[in-house]
Design an enzyme around this catalytic site. Structure first.
Site, PDB file in Angstrom:
ATOM      1  N   VAL A  91      37.751  44.385  45.690  1.00 14.64           N
ATOM      2  CA  VAL A  91      37.693  43.206  46.554  1.00 14.64           C
ATOM      3  C   VAL A  91      36.245  43.010  46.984  1.00 14.64           C
ATOM      4  CG1 VAL A  91      38.472  42.156  48.697  1.00 14.64           C
ATOM      5  CG2 VAL A  91      40.048  43.531  47.342  1.00 14.64           C
TER       6      VAL A  91
ATOM      7  N   LYS B 153      39.113  38.889  44.736  1.00 16.83           N
ATOM      8  CA  LYS B 153      39.702  40.095  44.163  1.00 16.83           C
ATOM      9  C   LYS B 153      39.535  40.069  42.647  1.00 16.83           C
ATOM     10  CE  LYS B 153      44.011  42.723  44.041  1.00 16.83           C
ATOM     11  NZ  LYS B 153      45.402  42.786  44.550  1.00 16.83           N
TER      12      LYS B 153
ATOM     13  N   ASP C  42      55.455  46.403  48.843  1.00 19.75           N
ATOM     14  CA  ASP C  42      54.463  47.428  49.181  1.00 19.75           C
ATOM     15  C   ASP C  42      53.965  47.235  50.618  1.00 19.75           C
ATOM     16  OD1 ASP C  42      53.149  49.759  48.506  1.00 19.75           O
ATOM     17  OD2 ASP C  42      51.363  48.746  47.757  1.00 19.75           O
TER      18      ASP C  42
ATOM     19  N   GLY D 160      43.917  50.606  43.539  1.00 18.40           N
ATOM     20  CA  GLY D 160      44.498  51.002  42.273  1.00 18.40           C
ATOM     21  C   GLY D 160      44.375  49.961  41.192  1.00 18.40           C
ATOM     22  N   MET D 161      44.244  48.673  41.535  1.00 21.15           N
ATOM     23  CA  MET D 161      44.231  47.624  40.529  1.00 21.15           C
ATOM     24  C   MET D 161      42.948  46.808  40.510  1.00 21.15           C
ATOM     25  SD  MET D 161      47.939  45.859  40.278  1.00 21.15           S
ATOM     26  CE  MET D 161      47.165  44.606  39.264  1.00 21.15           C
ATOM     27  N   GLY D 162      42.010  47.049  41.387  1.00 25.98           N
ATOM     28  CA  GLY D 162      40.823  46.223  41.328  1.00 25.98           C
ATOM     29  C   GLY D 162      39.862  46.447  42.464  1.00 25.98           C
TER      30      GLY D 162
END
Length: 631
Positions: free
Chosen positions: A29, A44, A142, A25-27
């Site tokens: 790897v 990341k 999370d 969701g954010m990037g």
């Protein structure tokens, strides 16, 4: 020279990007090479600039910076290590150690569910990492299977601190944003914003761990729904579904998934329980999921497994020797065989432990030799002697009977605890250790060899005597009802018709309530403590179980709760034992008789039970030992 964001790109003149390992969701790897130290790492990267509006991009940069700060505060073998953080031109790169890219979520997709003992090992390692996280004043927020990966030696590693928070961290989430993955989110964080601000605590991370353990052993998440909103509603309001495969992990999972964070099992106790289960049986290897193929979508770590998911994936090509057996559904050996194996393991692992005082157990042997079979003929007693201490199952939340006083030291107190110590002394043990059991797990914990005997308000019934043996009874209780002090219109049992009455599932009081008062609406929970919490909150009208248990809860809330004072049945509490061990049963019976004859029983009663509700308890006299015929 190409910069970051494409294969072959170089970050900070040092880290060459080789191939993407996954996108979340954010990037993204990346697998990368640290050209200065000639080692593989994971890098990341945030999603490409221009893909989102500037405000969102700035928020993600702050969140990535906070992730790096959060992980950098922690140095633990079960938490991913951060090697470097690079920030330039509105972009943040986090350079981490490289671990296997296959997560616990991948294992579950491959194998559906995993054996409890292997899940216990993984859970123990994750919990230890999580405790290090909390010790650094960081909250993960999370915890879920997608964020649990493995090192080359198979050790579990906690990943992805993208939404972590810690003391002094700037707030980077929007007021109406749900932070975390809905089906792993704790109930106290799943409430609408209109109910007030939601403060994360370590207990919320422990809830998420509980959901993860449930999913790992049962093959499904406990709280589900077609949309994120419905998932959150289930998290807040739905009962925990019954577990079919959790085995010895059931009590722990139930404790972690208590909706009230104040009553939830704490980290120290959870580690004790996980360590006990994980050490029961040696683990066998299980192949990891087959390697992902280009285009098969398996680099998406969430894989559509839950509604409203957040998250990313991770790292490394080298296969990990996973600690999971190749046949999780293989039939288990018979109970007797499992118990013999457990006893042999206990004996084999006893080297270095303190032995029993020679005079103590020799004296017991002499007594038993005159009356019947020698105590050394008992496999349970022999294994405990080799181990160096007696393991007794007790309740942890019953004031007066047995209560966990200090989770850190495992100290208990109460009438049942006094009796358990007297039994241990009579059997020749200088040390006794207590294990928390609940109503549903008592037979399993005893027959599987996890405890030597049980002293836990354990009612003697003909049905239970098919699985276990009893010594006693050592106490008589009557089933009664607990209601709120301000409950208008509830003055007798007849006033509870059509009302919500809470008790514990698979308990004698639950069965009797259904038989005696079918017009009452039963609400079944995992513990009486949960029932009392709901009674105080006004979501049920009454709680029913043994009067001595209810008196303890009433004493804790004297201005808010009252007993109806109308016991309608008698419960005979006995000491639970393994079947087929007459010498052990006879010795325990002698210990109970000695407690009664010496006056110790009455002194313990006066200390622990009489102050609770002296006029309401059914009987303050020792009962006849019907399960203990004299030789």
């Amino acid at each position: 020279m190409r910069t970051g964001g494409t294969p072959g790109g170089v970050v900070d003149g040092r880290y060459t990007l080789l191939r993407p390992l996954g996108r979340g969701g954010m990037g993204v790897v990346w697998e990368a090479l640290d050209t200065r130290l000639n080692r593989q790492v994971a890098v990341k990267e945030l999603l490409f600039r221009g893909a989102v509006d500037p405000d969102t991009q700035a928020q993600w940069v702050r969140r990535a910076r906070r992730e790096a700060e959060a992980i950098a505060r922690i140095d633990h073998e079960h938490v991913v290590a951060v090697h470097d953080v690079i920030e330039a031109e509105g972009q943040v790169w986090i350079v981490m150690e490289q671990v296997d890219p296959h997560s616990l979520a991948d294992l579950l997709r491959e194998h559906d569910r995993l054996p409890p003992l292997n899940v216990a090992r993984i859970g123990l390692e994750v919990l230890r990492g999580l405790r290090a996280v909390h010790a650094a004043a960081v909250l993960h927020r999370d915890v879920k299977p997608h964020n649990i990966l493995f090192r080359r030696d198979g050790r579990a590693v906690l990943m992805d601190f993208g939404i972590a928070t810690f003391e002094g961290a700037a707030q980077v989430t929007r007021r109406h944003e749900t932070v975390g993955t809905p089906q792993y989110l704790a109930p106290e964080l799943a409430s609408p914003w209109t109910d007030g601000p939601r403060e994360a605590t370590p207990a919320a991370d422990l809830w998420s761990l509980g959901v993860t353990l449930f999913e790992a052993v049962e093959g499904r998440a406990p709280f589900r729904g077609p949309t994120p909103v419905e998932v959150l509603h289930a998290v807040r309001h739905a009962d925990l579904p019954p577990m079919r495969h959790a085995g010895p992990l059931r009590p722990l999972i139930e404790g972690l998934l208590v909706k009230d964070p104040e009553s939830r099992t704490g980290a120290a106790r959870a580690e004790q329980l996980l360590q006990h289960v994980a050490q029961e049986t040696p683990l066998q290897p299980l192949p990891l999921p087959r390697p992902a193929r280009a285009g098969d979508g398996r680099n998406d770590t969430d894989g559509g497994r839950e509604a409203g998911a957040t998250t990313e994936v991770h790292l490394e090509r080298t296969p990990v020797p996973s600690p999971l057996p190749a046949a999780p559904d293989a039939p288990r050996p018979p109970a007797a065989s499992r118990r013999r194996r457990a006893l042999l393991r206990a004996a084999a692992g006893a080297a270095g432990l303190a032995l029993l005082a020679a005079a103590g157990w020799y004296g017991v042997e002499r007594l038993r030799e005159e009356a019947g079979p020698r105590l050394s003929s008992s496999p349970t007693w022999q294994a405990a002697r080799d181990r160096g201490y007696l393991l007794v199952g007790v309740k942890e939340d019953q004031p007066g009977l047995s209560r966990l006083v200090d989770p850190a030291t495992g100290e208990y107190e109460g009438f049942d605890v006094d009796l358990a110590r007297a039994v241990a002394e009579r059997l020749g043990f200088e040390e006794v250790r207590f294990e928390t059991v609940n109503t549903k797990s008592r037979e399993y914990r005893l027959t599987s060899g996890q405890v030597d005997l049980i002293v836990a308000s354990y009612s003697i019934t003909e049905e239970r005597k098919k699985e276990v043996d009893f010594a006693g009874p050592y106490y008589l209780a009557g089933q009664d009802f607990l209601v709120r002090e301000d409950a208008d219109g509830i003055d007798g049992v007849e006033d509870l018709a059509g009302r919500q009455v809470c008790t514990v599932e698979r308990s004698t009081p639950a069965d009797r309530l259904e038989d005696e008062y079918p017009r009452m609406k039963r609400q079944l929970r995992v513990s009486y403590g949960v029932c009392v919490d709901e009674l105080l909150a006004g979501t049920v009208d009454a709680v029913t179980t043994d009067d001595v248990i209810l008196a303890g809860y009433r004493a804790a809330h004297p201005d808010r709760l009252r007993l109806l004072g109308a016991p309608f049945a008698i419960e005979h509490y006995g000491v639970g034992l393994h079947k087929g061990e007459p010498a052990l049963k006879a010795a325990v019976c002698e210990a109970i008789r000695e407690q009664i004859d010496s006056g110790a029983w009455k002194r313990s009663y006066d200390r622990h039970l009489k102050p609770l509700a002296p006029a309401e308890l059914s009987d303050s006299r020792p009962p006849e030992l019907r399960e203990c015929p004299r030789p």
